[in-house]
Design an enzyme around this catalytic site. Structure first.
Site, mmCIF file in Angstrom:
data_model
loop_
_atom_site.group_PDB
_atom_site.id
_atom_site.type_symbol
_atom_site.label_atom_id
_atom_site.label_comp_id
_atom_site.label_asym_id
_atom_site.label_seq_id
_atom_site.Cartn_x
_atom_site.Cartn_y
_atom_site.Cartn_z
ATOM 1 N N LYS A 139 -46.070 -39.651 -42.187
ATOM 2 C CA LYS A 139 -45.649 -39.993 -43.422
ATOM 3 C C LYS A 139 -44.538 -39.008 -43.846
ATOM 4 O O LYS A 139 -43.619 -39.808 -44.523
ATOM 5 C CB LYS A 139 -46.939 -40.066 -44.347
ATOM 6 C CG LYS A 139 -48.028 -41.184 -43.874
ATOM 7 C CD LYS A 139 -48.797 -41.271 -44.971
ATOM 8 C CE LYS A 139 -49.614 -39.981 -45.339
ATOM 9 N NZ LYS A 139 -50.757 -39.698 -44.142
ATOM 10 N N ARG A 197 -49.848 -28.332 -32.735
ATOM 11 C CA ARG A 197 -49.167 -27.364 -33.678
ATOM 12 C C ARG A 197 -49.782 -26.247 -33.718
ATOM 13 O O ARG A 197 -49.134 -25.049 -34.212
ATOM 14 C CB ARG A 197 -49.591 -28.190 -35.185
ATOM 15 C CG ARG A 197 -48.478 -29.087 -35.390
ATOM 16 C CD ARG A 197 -48.337 -29.609 -36.945
ATOM 17 N NE ARG A 197 -49.636 -30.321 -37.214
ATOM 18 C CZ ARG A 197 -49.876 -31.320 -37.021
ATOM 19 N NH1 ARG A 197 -48.993 -32.314 -36.693
ATOM 20 N NH2 ARG A 197 -51.113 -32.001 -37.654
ATOM 21 N N ARG A 246 -50.924 -25.419 -42.466
ATOM 22 C CA ARG A 246 -51.689 -25.400 -43.716
ATOM 23 C C ARG A 246 -53.077 -25.226 -43.249
ATOM 24 O O ARG A 246 -53.476 -25.366 -42.485
ATOM 25 C CB ARG A 246 -51.459 -26.876 -43.921
ATOM 26 C CG ARG A 246 -50.026 -27.419 -44.802
ATOM 27 C CD ARG A 246 -49.758 -28.739 -44.727
ATOM 28 N NE ARG A 246 -50.818 -29.255 -45.212
ATOM 29 C CZ ARG A 246 -50.893 -30.964 -45.130
ATOM 30 N NH1 ARG A 246 -49.940 -31.265 -44.876
ATOM 31 N NH2 ARG A 246 -51.954 -31.381 -45.593
HETATM 32 P P1 AMP Z 1 -51.428 -34.679 -47.962
HETATM 33 O O1 AMP Z 1 -50.302 -33.542 -47.919
HETATM 34 O O2 AMP Z 1 -50.876 -35.963 -48.193
HETATM 35 O O3 AMP Z 1 -52.031 -34.794 -46.560
HETATM 36 O O4 AMP Z 1 -52.688 -34.028 -48.772
HETATM 37 C C1 AMP Z 1 -53.219 -33.081 -48.582
HETATM 38 C C2 AMP Z 1 -54.543 -32.841 -49.620
HETATM 39 O O5 AMP Z 1 -54.113 -33.246 -50.838
HETATM 40 C C3 AMP Z 1 -55.540 -34.221 -49.507
HETATM 41 O O6 AMP Z 1 -56.402 -33.820 -48.342
HETATM 42 C C4 AMP Z 1 -56.190 -34.036 -50.938
HETATM 43 O O7 AMP Z 1 -57.068 -33.106 -50.844
HETATM 44 C C5 AMP Z 1 -55.100 -33.941 -51.736
HETATM 45 N N1 AMP Z 1 -54.341 -35.155 -52.018
HETATM 46 C C6 AMP Z 1 -53.193 -35.450 -51.940
HETATM 47 N N2 AMP Z 1 -52.735 -36.769 -52.101
HETATM 48 C C7 AMP Z 1 -53.823 -37.193 -52.754
HETATM 49 C C8 AMP Z 1 -54.182 -38.392 -53.308
HETATM 50 N N3 AMP Z 1 -53.266 -39.443 -53.625
HETATM 51 N N4 AMP Z 1 -55.641 -38.405 -53.866
HETATM 52 C C9 AMP Z 1 -56.564 -37.528 -53.603
HETATM 53 N N5 AMP Z 1 -56.243 -36.419 -53.006
HETATM 54 C C10 AMP Z 1 -55.002 -36.184 -52.597
#
Ligand code: AMP
Length: 192
Positions: free
Chosen positions: A13, A127, A135
């Site tokens: 994404k 990775r 991360r």
């Molecule tokens: P991402 O970078 O989108 O994979 O998000 C990393 C982490 O941020 C996720 O595992 C959640 O802990 C938190 N997070 C990001 N976006 C959301 C969301 N829309 N709702 C809840 N937690 C989120």
């Protein structure tokens, strides 16, 4: 145009959002990036979400709805945005619909990047093997947990958006350029 890029963790994404930003001038609104920036900056928001994110659990709907609303009101979103990693729950999707409706806008399209679990896992392993800065939630163990969270909380959005007639699915296992091509074909098929 307002787009949602949808899919499991590691589906691509972020990569495709950045390409859309470059090619179509739509800002990428990634709640994950916003939360990581808050942690990096040591803000009260960052401190409050750090442990939850490290475990691969979801931050509260209220928190992410608030930060996305503040971000969407910045001038660069005047022509729309690409939502990356948001919404992740039905209440978030409902809040997003309300927020956009209040501004006379709507979600035009939801692009689902479909990727099998085994491919997601092999991407994390690749990775790790490649080294570099990872991360803290990018490990096979945390991925398994994040996938559970995804199927439980986020996958129901597929039916939510299909019901709204907005869902389009692309093969997220194809090479990056091929995925970009599939997305372009979908976007060029819908009215601006
Ligand atoms: P991402 O970078 O989108 O994979 O998000 C990393 C982490 O941020 C996720 O595992 C959640 O802990 C938190 N997070 C990001 N976006 C959301 C969301 N829309 N709702 C809840 N937690 C989120």
């Amino acid at each position: 145009m307002n787009l949602v890029l949808f899919g499991p963790p590691g589906a691509g994404k972020g990569t495709q959002s950045k390409i859309l930003t470059e090619k179509r001038g739509l800002p990428q609104l990634s709640t994950g990036d916003m939360l990581r920036a808050a942690i990096e900056a040591g803000t009260p928001l960052g401190l409050s979400v750090k442990a939850t994110m490290a475990k691969g659990e979801l931050v509260s709907d209220e928190t992410v709805v608030r930060i996305i609303g503040e971000r969407y009101d910045q001038p660069d979103c005047k022509n729309g945005a690409v939502f990356d990693g948001f919404p992740r729950t039905i209440p978030q999707a409902e809040a997003l619909d309300r927020m956009l409706a209040e501004r006379g806008r709507k979600i035009d399209l939801v692009l689902e990047l479909k990727v099998d679990d085994a491919v997601l896992l092999s991407r994390v392993e690749a990775r790790i093997k490649a080294g570099g800065v990872l991360r803290s939630d990018d490990t096979p163990e945390t991925l398994a947990h994040r996938l559970g969270v995804y199927y439980r909380n986020t996958a129901p959005l597929i039916d939510f958006y299909r019901g709204q007639g907005k869902l389009k699915t692309v093969d997220g296992m194809a090479p990056v350029e091929a995925v970009t091509g599939q997305i372009a074909a979908v976007l060029d098929g819908i009215p601006a």
